[in-house]
Design an enzyme around this catalytic site. Structure first.
Site, PDB file in Angstrom:
ATOM      1  N   HIS A 182       7.771 -29.617  20.287  1.00 33.83           N
ATOM      2  CA  HIS A 182       7.174 -29.160  21.538  1.00 33.83           C
ATOM      3  C   HIS A 182       8.238 -28.482  22.383  1.00 33.83           C
ATOM      4  CE1 HIS A 182       7.887 -33.628  22.591  1.00 33.83           C
ATOM      5  NE2 HIS A 182       8.869 -32.959  23.175  1.00 33.83           N
ATOM      6  N   HIS A 195      12.200 -29.329  21.590  1.00 38.28           N
ATOM      7  CA  HIS A 195      12.482 -30.558  20.846  1.00 38.28           C
ATOM      8  C   HIS A 195      11.771 -30.497  19.494  1.00 38.28           C
ATOM      9  CE1 HIS A 195      12.753 -32.627  25.060  1.00 38.28           C
ATOM     10  NE2 HIS A 195      13.822 -31.881  24.792  1.00 38.28           N
ATOM     11  N   HIS A 217       7.770 -20.087  17.050  1.00 36.75           N
ATOM     12  CA  HIS A 217       6.591 -20.487  17.833  1.00 36.75           C
ATOM     13  C   HIS A 217       7.013 -21.190  19.127  1.00 36.75           C
ATOM     14  CE1 HIS A 217       2.425 -22.182  18.319  1.00 36.75           C
ATOM     15  NE2 HIS A 217       3.122 -23.096  18.983  1.00 36.75           N
ATOM     16  N   GLU A 218       7.904 -22.170  19.012  1.00 39.04           N
ATOM     17  CA  GLU A 218       8.310 -22.929  20.194  1.00 39.04           C
ATOM     18  C   GLU A 218       9.047 -22.053  21.200  1.00 39.04           C
ATOM     19  OE1 GLU A 218       7.073 -25.793  20.698  1.00 39.04           O
ATOM     20  OE2 GLU A 218       6.259 -25.974  18.673  1.00 39.04           O
TER      21      GLU A 218
END
Length: 476
Positions: A182, A195, A217-218
């Site tokens: 996330h 993280h 993506h994060e």
């Protein structure tokens, strides 16, 4: 009579405690899964009794919202497809809005950001983690004005770490599978940080959870993007292991989202690559989707890929997915055709072109003064009259030259050929065809081109992981 009544009373708790049937257990398990999923990702308030009421309009609406967002048939029921999706690995950020951005559209108020890798997963070598993060940053750097630099100590804008279970931010990880990572939207302190759940098996390929894909993506979240309902988008919440990492590029949905926050990349201050004449028509021109197509040489140039064949080359970039086709002479009139090898040294912003026993240096459209030079000035023995392929490893600052069944290694820092070479290609690159036409480094792999085939080679595992058609890079 009282004794009988006492026995009946003793029996009542026992009789009411018969175990649930298998179907009832499964139904309860599915409801628990759905409740946790909707609470975590769709803002369902924690109310067990409400969830157990089958006719709850709120529950039906939440399920419908989840089904619509993730591209499922909208039934409002916990059907097989819905439950299957709920069990898939995904990003730990909720799906509570449209792709564009977090509520209030938070964004960084500067275009140069810093990042720091706080710790490492034991699943991968440190340089593999570094490379995956760098590639993930480049995905967003190429379509925006944003630039990134790394810090090795202190507080960076984006702090990147690996953790398990409870790790100090009130959003515990859940072990292998399910929530993979996330990230937080732009801002001070914890905001902007990423993280990764270190209970996952992080890999460079698709054999586990690919670190590059999840990191890219994060980072989208760290820059201000929310999840996308577009199943082709990088920002779609479910993890999608691309089988062909070499073909990865941002969807237009991702590009639209990030450019709505930061705009497009600035026009280059360098001379753009502009052809001086058009490609003539004729049957002698190579066809990009010919199944027998091979390449003479391949190189990168300022983020683009160049595939040379005869008198021509294809030019492919992340921002223009359809390859362009040009005459070599339209860009570099003094360069020869039918090249032997090419490679880019990023730190010098220079591409080196080889034919026969000579090589040229180019920057953008310009062939550099003092060229061509003889290949023996690089340290090759007199017996070598030409090379077949070359590639420069930008992380290690080493350039590999391939000739027949052997290869040499050149140190870019000392500008000298290394001792202990040549070595046999078969010894250090097992599984690769001994006759190499071209080599390209991308996404943590080396791609060896031999005839109409390319061999994806993992340098850490020292093995070929895929065999593909050479022209797959041209969307064939």
């Amino acid at each position: 009579m009282m004794h009988l009544a006492f026995l009946v009373l003793l029996c009542l708790p026992v009789c009411s405690a018969y175990p649930l049937s298998g179907a009832a257990k499964e139904e309860d398990s599915n409801k628990d899964l759905a409740q946790q999923y909707l609470e975590k990702y769709y803002n369902l308030e924690k109310d067990v009794k409400q969830f157990r009421r089958k006719d709850s309009n709120l529950i039906v609406k939440k399920i419908q919202g989840m089904q619509k967002f993730l591209g499922l048939e909208v039934t409002g029921k916990l059907d097989t497809d819905t439950l299957e999706v709920m069990r898939k690995p995904r990003c730990g950020v909720p799906d509570v809005g449209h792709f564009s951005s977090f509520p209030g559209m938070p964004k960084w108020r500067k275009t140069h950001l810093t990042y720091r890798i706080v710790n490492y997963t034991p699943d991968l070598p440190r340089d593999a983690v570094d490379s995956a993060i760098e590639k993930a940053l480049k995905v967003w750097e190429e379509v925006t004005p944003l630039t990134f630099s790394r810090l090795y100590e202190g507080e960076a804008d984006i702090m990147i770490s690996f953790a398990v279970k409870e790790h100090g931010d009130f959003y515990s990880f859940d072990g292998p599978g399910h929530s993979l990572a996330h990230a937080y939207p732009p801002g001070p302190g914890l905001y902007g940080d990423i993280h990764f759940d270190d209970d996952e098996k992080w890999t460079e390929d698709a054999s586990g959870t690919n670190l590059f894909l999840v990191a890219a993506h994060e980072l989208g979240h760290s820059l201000g993007l929310f999840h996308s309902a577009n199943t082709e988008a990088l920002m779609y919440p479910l993890y999608n292991s691309f089988t062909e990492l070499a073909q990865f590029r941002l969807s237009q949905d991702d590009v639209n989202g990030i450019q709505s926050l930061y705009g497009p990349p600035p026009a280059s201050t360098e001379e753009p690559l502009v052809p001086t004449k058009s490609v003539p028509s004729g049957s002698e021109m190579p066809a990009k989707c010919d199944p027998a197509l091979s390449f003479d040489a391949i190189s990168t140039l300022r983020g683009e890929y160049l595939f040379f064949k005869d008198r021509y080359f294809w030019r492919r970039s992340h921002w223009n997915p359809e390859p362009e086709f040009h005459l070599i002479s339209a860009f570099w009139p003094s360069l020869p055709s039918y090249l032997d090898a090419a490679y880019e040294v990023n730190s010098r912003d220079t591409v080196f072109i080889f034919k026969g026993n000579e090589f040229w240096a180019i920057r953008g459209n310009e062939v550099q003064a003092g060229y061509p030079r003889g290949i023996h000035t690089l340290g090759f023995p007199p017996t070598i009259r030409k090379i077949d392929a070359a590639v420069s490893d930008k992380e290690k600052k080493k350039t590999y030259f391939f000739a027949a069944d052997k290869y040499w290694r050149f140190d870019e820092n000392s500008q000298s050929m290394e001792q202990g070479f040549p070595r046999l290609i078969a010894d250090d690159f097992p599984g690769v065809e001994p006759k190499v036409d071209a080599v390209l480094q991308a996404f943590g792999f080396f791609y060896f081109f031999s005839g109409s085939s390319q061999f994806e080679f993992d340098p850490n595992a020292r093995m070929v992981t895929h065999i593909l058609k050479s022209n797959s890079w041209l969307h064939c």
